[in-house]
Design a protein around this motif. Structure first.
Motif, mmCIF file in Angstrom:
data_model
loop_
_atom_site.group_PDB
_atom_site.id
_atom_site.type_symbol
_atom_site.label_atom_id
_atom_site.label_comp_id
_atom_site.label_asym_id
_atom_site.label_seq_id
_atom_site.Cartn_x
_atom_site.Cartn_y
_atom_site.Cartn_z
ATOM 1 N N ASP A 26 0.761 -1.351 0.428
ATOM 2 C CA ASP A 26 -0.326 -0.219 -0.070
ATOM 3 C C ASP A 26 0.502 1.143 0.492
ATOM 4 O OD1 ASP A 26 -1.890 1.829 0.299
ATOM 5 O OD2 ASP A 26 -2.079 1.693 2.452
ATOM 6 N N ILE A 27 0.936 2.498 -1.385
ATOM 7 C CA ILE A 27 2.054 2.939 -1.455
ATOM 8 C C ILE A 27 1.079 4.136 -0.616
ATOM 9 C CG2 ILE A 27 3.200 4.538 -2.989
ATOM 10 C CD1 ILE A 27 3.554 2.272 -4.264
ATOM 11 N N GLY A 28 1.885 5.143 0.276
ATOM 12 C CA GLY A 28 1.167 6.137 0.752
ATOM 13 C C GLY A 28 2.374 7.205 0.341
ATOM 14 N N GLY A 29 1.403 8.570 0.662
ATOM 15 C CA GLY A 29 2.342 9.768 0.318
ATOM 16 C C GLY A 29 3.669 9.974 1.784
ATOM 17 N N THR A 30 3.326 9.281 2.976
ATOM 18 C CA THR A 30 3.644 9.477 3.612
ATOM 19 C C THR A 30 4.494 8.036 4.645
ATOM 20 O OG1 THR A 30 2.328 9.268 5.776
ATOM 21 C CG2 THR A 30 3.047 11.213 4.818
ATOM 22 N N SER A 31 4.230 7.420 4.230
ATOM 23 C CA SER A 31 4.635 5.578 4.392
ATOM 24 C C SER A 31 3.820 4.198 3.432
ATOM 25 C CB SER A 31 3.921 5.447 5.797
ATOM 26 O OG SER A 31 2.460 4.941 6.107
ATOM 27 N N ILE A 32 5.041 3.963 3.372
ATOM 28 C CA ILE A 32 4.306 2.442 2.950
ATOM 29 C C ILE A 32 4.219 0.909 3.472
ATOM 30 C CG2 ILE A 32 4.983 1.249 1.076
ATOM 31 C CD1 ILE A 32 6.574 3.213 -0.600
ATOM 32 N N GLU A 37 -6.289 -14.896 4.740
ATOM 33 C CA GLU A 37 -5.767 -13.711 6.014
ATOM 34 C C GLU A 37 -5.191 -13.024 5.705
ATOM 35 O OE1 GLU A 37 -4.837 -14.661 10.815
ATOM 36 O OE2 GLU A 37 -5.471 -16.315 9.684
ATOM 37 N N LEU A 38 -5.449 -11.568 5.984
ATOM 38 C CA LEU A 38 -4.131 -10.674 6.174
ATOM 39 C C LEU A 38 -3.026 -10.572 7.496
ATOM 40 C CD1 LEU A 38 -3.330 -7.889 4.792
ATOM 41 C CD2 LEU A 38 -4.422 -6.783 6.010
ATOM 42 N N LYS A 39 -1.478 -10.802 6.890
ATOM 43 C CA LYS A 39 -0.569 -10.995 7.830
ATOM 44 C C LYS A 39 0.295 -9.716 7.828
ATOM 45 C CE LYS A 39 -0.875 -15.453 8.796
ATOM 46 N NZ LYS A 39 -1.610 -16.297 9.906
ATOM 47 N N ARG A 40 -0.119 -8.884 8.893
ATOM 48 C CA ARG A 40 0.520 -7.484 8.852
ATOM 49 C C ARG A 40 2.535 -7.490 8.591
ATOM 50 N NH1 ARG A 40 -2.292 -2.540 8.971
ATOM 51 N NH2 ARG A 40 -0.771 -1.787 8.938
ATOM 52 N N MET A 41 2.801 -6.342 7.687
ATOM 53 C CA MET A 41 4.411 -6.954 8.367
ATOM 54 C C MET A 41 4.280 -5.000 8.346
ATOM 55 S SD MET A 41 5.555 -8.548 4.330
ATOM 56 C CE MET A 41 7.736 -7.836 4.690
ATOM 57 N N ASP A 42 5.956 -4.733 8.554
ATOM 58 C CA ASP A 42 6.100 -3.554 8.854
ATOM 59 C C ASP A 42 5.778 -1.975 7.849
ATOM 60 O OD1 ASP A 42 8.149 -4.280 7.562
ATOM 61 O OD2 ASP A 42 9.276 -3.208 8.979
ATOM 62 N N SER A 43 5.774 -1.172 8.052
ATOM 63 C CA SER A 43 5.898 -0.523 6.980
ATOM 64 C C SER A 43 7.101 0.507 7.090
ATOM 65 C CB SER A 43 4.675 0.807 7.318
ATOM 66 O OG SER A 43 4.340 1.398 8.803
ATOM 67 N N ILE A 44 7.062 1.668 5.878
ATOM 68 C CA ILE A 44 8.466 2.238 5.829
ATOM 69 C C ILE A 44 8.018 3.797 5.445
ATOM 70 C CG2 ILE A 44 9.575 0.284 5.531
ATOM 71 C CD1 ILE A 44 10.033 1.163 1.791
ATOM 72 N N LYS A 45 8.995 4.299 6.018
ATOM 73 C CA LYS A 45 8.922 5.915 4.838
ATOM 74 C C LYS A 45 9.301 5.959 3.773
ATOM 75 C CE LYS A 45 10.662 10.448 5.467
ATOM 76 N NZ LYS A 45 11.399 11.139 6.089
ATOM 77 N N PRO A 63 10.199 6.590 0.457
ATOM 78 C CA PRO A 63 11.132 7.027 -0.436
ATOM 79 C C PRO A 63 11.011 8.530 -0.935
ATOM 80 C CG PRO A 63 11.244 4.538 -0.914
ATOM 81 C CD PRO A 63 9.657 5.372 -0.200
ATOM 82 N N GLU A 64 12.387 9.077 -1.132
ATOM 83 C CA GLU A 64 12.232 10.544 -1.998
ATOM 84 C C GLU A 64 12.426 10.532 -3.324
ATOM 85 O OE1 GLU A 64 14.381 13.593 0.343
ATOM 86 O OE2 GLU A 64 13.945 13.092 2.275
ATOM 87 N N ASN A 65 13.039 9.377 -3.310
ATOM 88 C CA ASN A 65 13.087 9.927 -5.147
ATOM 89 C C ASN A 65 12.687 7.471 -5.630
ATOM 90 O OD1 ASN A 65 15.888 7.009 -4.551
ATOM 91 N ND2 ASN A 65 16.394 9.220 -3.578
ATOM 92 N N LEU A 66 13.131 7.387 -6.920
ATOM 93 C CA LEU A 66 12.225 6.548 -7.614
ATOM 94 C C LEU A 66 13.697 5.570 -7.462
ATOM 95 C CD1 LEU A 66 11.001 5.095 -9.144
ATOM 96 C CD2 LEU A 66 12.132 5.916 -11.458
ATOM 97 N N GLU A 67 14.864 5.418 -7.356
ATOM 98 C CA GLU A 67 16.134 4.723 -7.245
ATOM 99 C C GLU A 67 15.362 3.961 -5.727
ATOM 100 O OE1 GLU A 67 20.693 3.961 -6.788
ATOM 101 O OE2 GLU A 67 20.164 5.767 -7.517
ATOM 102 N N ASP A 68 15.450 4.646 -4.958
ATOM 103 C CA ASP A 68 15.685 3.740 -3.447
ATOM 104 C C ASP A 68 13.481 3.587 -3.241
ATOM 105 O OD1 ASP A 68 17.704 5.303 -2.687
ATOM 106 O OD2 ASP A 68 17.135 7.135 -1.276
ATOM 107 N N PHE A 69 13.224 4.093 -4.049
ATOM 108 C CA PHE A 69 11.513 2.831 -4.114
ATOM 109 C C PHE A 69 11.900 1.933 -4.444
ATOM 110 C CE2 PHE A 69 7.498 2.008 -6.697
ATOM 111 C CZ PHE A 69 6.614 2.552 -4.988
ATOM 112 N N TYR A 70 11.926 1.251 -5.383
ATOM 113 C CA TYR A 70 13.298 0.363 -6.614
ATOM 114 C C TYR A 70 13.666 -1.270 -4.887
ATOM 115 C CZ TYR A 70 10.925 2.170 -10.836
ATOM 116 O OH TYR A 70 10.349 2.110 -12.169
ATOM 117 N N LYS A 71 14.482 -0.483 -4.705
ATOM 118 C CA LYS A 71 15.630 -0.486 -4.088
ATOM 119 C C LYS A 71 14.867 -1.569 -2.601
ATOM 120 C CE LYS A 71 19.770 -0.186 -0.874
ATOM 121 N NZ LYS A 71 20.702 0.285 -0.537
#
Length: 290
Positions: free
Chosen positions: A8-14, A23-31, A33-41
């Motif tokens: 779930d991609i959001g403006g402040t967190s993913i 059944e949904l198994k939730r994982m952690d979320s991340i902030k 990223p500020e650019n596409l390269e970090d987003f892919y990574k």
């Protein structure tokens, strides 16, 4: 049914999760990223983590923006400018080495309600998300109707008065803005609602404007598309006064428009925090038939 990775991609967190045996198994979320390269990574790292723990058959993604499912391009604009206007869906599929589906976040929330929530027993419904503006989805035969310009469900664009849209009049953000302009204050929408309950006349007036705007919008949508159900979502759906306030205004409208033979069936959504992840799974199944 095979396991699915979910994003779930959001403006402040993913947010990340895996659907295992429905059944949904939730994982952690991340902030976010500020650019596409970090987003892919970051996303590739998380999907690899999913692969190591579950036999996932693909990845369903909830995204901001107008997702063109035919081209794999996220059109329009959002807070994450770098995901727009190129074929991001096939690029992610290549990096994950898995089938990937993408759908707009509001549409994912609606699909979650259709499959698991308030709309699980109907085929045709309208889903309104009340946030900064009013967005939503138009669902026929349990599938999203995207529209010719990918604007299906953009109910907030509709005119609600002579010169004001539903997004301007029908949100708690609008309530706060109008109240603060008149009182030289800086309250949030929730705070203005609290003031209304304490008897503040200006707050009560502005809250009533919101309820009437939503009621008018819902009435017009009901008698335009005649859905079986209209579902209200967004953070304001947690307010216990929302549904009775809107229904009361709908009945006032029906007394004015005497030819209206029935009242729209309006309910609150079942899911809030998990809706986009669950809906991304529904979209994946509809996209690939898995």
């Amino acid at each position: 049914m095979e396991d699915l990775g979910l994003i779930d991609i959001g403006g402040t967190s993913i947010k990340f999760g895996v659907l295992v045996n429905e059944e949904l198994k939730r994982m952690d979320s991340i902030k976010t990223p500020e650019n596409l390269e970090d987003f892919y990574k970051e996303l590739t790292t998380k999907v690899n983590e999913m692969k190591n723990n579950y036999p996932i058959a693909g990845v369903g993604i909830s995204s901001p923006g107008a997702v063109n499912k035919k081209t794999g391009i996220v059109e329009g604009i959002s807070a994450i400018s770098y995901i727009h206007n190129f074929k991001i869906q096939p690029e992610l599929s290549k990096r994950f080495d898995l089938p990937v589906s993408m759908e707009n976040d509001a549409n994912c929330a609606a699909l979650a309600e259709v499959k698991y929530g308030a709309g699980k027993n109907v085929n045709n419904l309208l889903f309104l998300i009340i946030g900064t503006g009013v967005g939503g989805s138009f669902i026929v035969n349990r599938k999203i109707i995207h529209g010719a310009h990918l604007f299906g469900g953009e109910f907030g664009f509709t005119l609600n008065s002579e010169d004001k849209t539903l997004s301007e009049l029908g949100t708690s953000v609008g309530v706060a803005n109008r109240y603060n302009e008149q009182s030289d204050t800086n309250y949030t929408g929730k705070e203005v609602f609290d003031l209304a309950k304490k008897g503040d006349k200006l707050a009560q007036k502005e809250v009533q404007i919101m309820y009437h705007a939503l009621a008018k919008g819902i009435y017009n949508l009901q008698y335009s598309f005649d859905p079986e159900l209209i579902v209200l979502g967004g953070a304001v759906s947690n307010n216990p006064d929302l549904l009775p306030g809107v229904k009361n205004e709908i009945e006032k409208i029906r007394k004015t428009v005497e030819i209206a033979p029935f009242s729209p069936k309006v309910v609150l959504c079942k899911y809030t925090n998990e809706s986009n992840l669950l809906g991304a799974a529904v979209d994946f199944h509809q996209t690939y038939g898995k």
